[in-house]
Design a protein around this motif. Structure first.
Motif, PDB file in Angstrom:
ATOM      1  N   VAL A  89       5.643  25.512 -49.200  1.00  0.00           N
ATOM      2  CA  VAL A  89       5.050  24.721 -48.121  1.00  0.00           C
ATOM      3  C   VAL A  89       4.122  25.640 -47.331  1.00  0.00           C
ATOM      4  CG1 VAL A  89       7.001  23.131 -47.909  1.00  0.00           C
ATOM      5  CG2 VAL A  89       6.956  25.207 -46.542  1.00  0.00           C
ATOM      6  N   LEU A  90       3.207  25.057 -46.599  1.00  0.00           N
ATOM      7  CA  LEU A  90       2.341  25.858 -45.741  1.00  0.00           C
ATOM      8  C   LEU A  90       3.137  26.351 -44.544  1.00  0.00           C
ATOM      9  CD1 LEU A  90      -0.956  23.794 -45.814  1.00  0.00           C
ATOM     10  CD2 LEU A  90      -0.552  26.024 -46.844  1.00  0.00           C
ATOM     11  N   GLU A  91       3.067  27.658 -44.311  1.00  0.00           N
ATOM     12  CA  GLU A  91       3.783  28.276 -43.200  1.00  0.00           C
ATOM     13  C   GLU A  91       2.796  29.061 -42.354  1.00  0.00           C
ATOM     14  OE1 GLU A  91       7.930  29.260 -45.540  1.00  0.00           O
ATOM     15  OE2 GLU A  91       6.309  30.702 -45.680  1.00  0.00           O
ATOM     16  N   HIS A  92       3.076  29.181 -41.064  1.00  0.00           N
ATOM     17  CA  HIS A  92       2.248  30.010 -40.190  1.00  0.00           C
ATOM     18  C   HIS A  92       2.683  31.463 -40.360  1.00  0.00           C
ATOM     19  CE1 HIS A  92       1.318  26.155 -38.263  1.00  0.00           C
ATOM     20  NE2 HIS A  92       0.190  26.758 -37.969  1.00  0.00           N
ATOM     21  N   ARG A  93       1.748  32.291 -40.834  1.00  0.00           N
ATOM     22  CA  ARG A  93       2.037  33.697 -41.062  1.00  0.00           C
ATOM     23  C   ARG A  93       0.868  34.547 -40.582  1.00  0.00           C
ATOM     24  NH1 ARG A  93       6.502  32.069 -41.108  1.00  0.00           N
ATOM     25  NH2 ARG A  93       7.886  31.931 -42.905  1.00  0.00           N
ATOM     26  N   THR A  94       1.194  35.735 -40.075  1.00  0.00           N
ATOM     27  CA  THR A  94       0.172  36.692 -39.647  1.00  0.00           C
ATOM     28  C   THR A  94      -0.223  37.552 -40.844  1.00  0.00           C
ATOM     29  OG1 THR A  94       1.755  38.426 -39.103  1.00  0.00           O
ATOM     30  CG2 THR A  94       1.237  36.820 -37.348  1.00  0.00           C
ATOM     31  N   PRO A  95      -1.348  38.252 -40.758  1.00  0.00           N
ATOM     32  CA  PRO A  95      -1.704  39.175 -41.844  1.00  0.00           C
ATOM     33  C   PRO A  95      -0.592  40.189 -42.128  1.00  0.00           C
ATOM     34  CG  PRO A  95      -3.607  38.808 -40.445  1.00  0.00           C
ATOM     35  CD  PRO A  95      -2.436  38.146 -39.769  1.00  0.00           C
ATOM     36  N   LEU A  96       0.087  40.678 -41.080  1.00  0.00           N
ATOM     37  CA  LEU A  96       1.182  41.629 -41.278  1.00  0.00           C
ATOM     38  C   LEU A  96       2.310  40.991 -42.092  1.00  0.00           C
ATOM     39  CD1 LEU A  96       2.246  44.491 -40.546  1.00  0.00           C
ATOM     40  CD2 LEU A  96       3.444  43.392 -38.649  1.00  0.00           C
TER      41      LEU A  96
END
Length: 163
Positions: A89-96
């Motif tokens: 699923v699409l998740e909110h993630r940072t580059p880190l």
């Protein structure tokens, strides 16, 4: 906010898709060279300002990530974008977080060196941190990535929504 992503093209590609019209090979070769040169400097604006940063983090392209961050707003290195996660699923993630998931050590080193990046930032509805991402990512470099994050101040006792 718009994001500029580089586009690559084969130097052999021409305006007509590579087809050479009978009797005009020199003209088509010149046009193909001009198109190839333009493509080396071409960017496309997209609506997702962080998609490129996430891709570069996943690919462990620290140099490309550094260049992209130089053109981005200062907070971009710690912003979350949508990433197709392990739960499909699409998740909110940072580059880190994305770099941690893939064990992208060069990208991790770059990102933890930036003052705007919070190694303990939680993202998405699951309260995930970069340390959770590296632990669940399954990378061959998981041990080095965990050490890197812990050395940068990651909280080993942080829990996410799963505990």
């Amino acid at each position: 906010m718009m994001n500029s992503m580089p586009i690559s093209a084969s130097p052999a590609a021409g305006i007509d898709g590579g087809a050479v019209a009978a009797g005009t090979p020199r003209k088509n070769a010149t046009a193909a060279a001009a198109v190839a040169e333009m493509a080396r400097h071409l960017t496309v604006d997209t609506d997702d300002a962080f998609a490129g940063l996430l891709e570069l983090a996943a690919d462990d392209d620290a140099e490309g990530l550094r260049r992209a961050l130089e053109r981005a707003p200062p907070a971009a290195a710690d912003e979350a974008g949508l990433w197709y996660g392990r739960r499909k699923v699409l998740e909110h993630r940072t580059p880190l977080m994305v770099a941690a998931t893939y064990g992208s050590l060069a990208a991790l080193r770059l990102l933890v060196s930036l003052p705007s990046v919070d190694v303990n930032r939680r993202s998405g509805t699951d309260g995930t941190t970069a340390l959770h991402c590296v632990a669940s990512g399954g990378s061959r470099t998981v041990v080095e990535a965990v050490k890197l994050l812990l050395g940068a101040g990651a909280d080993a006792d942080a829990t996410d929504d799963s505990g």
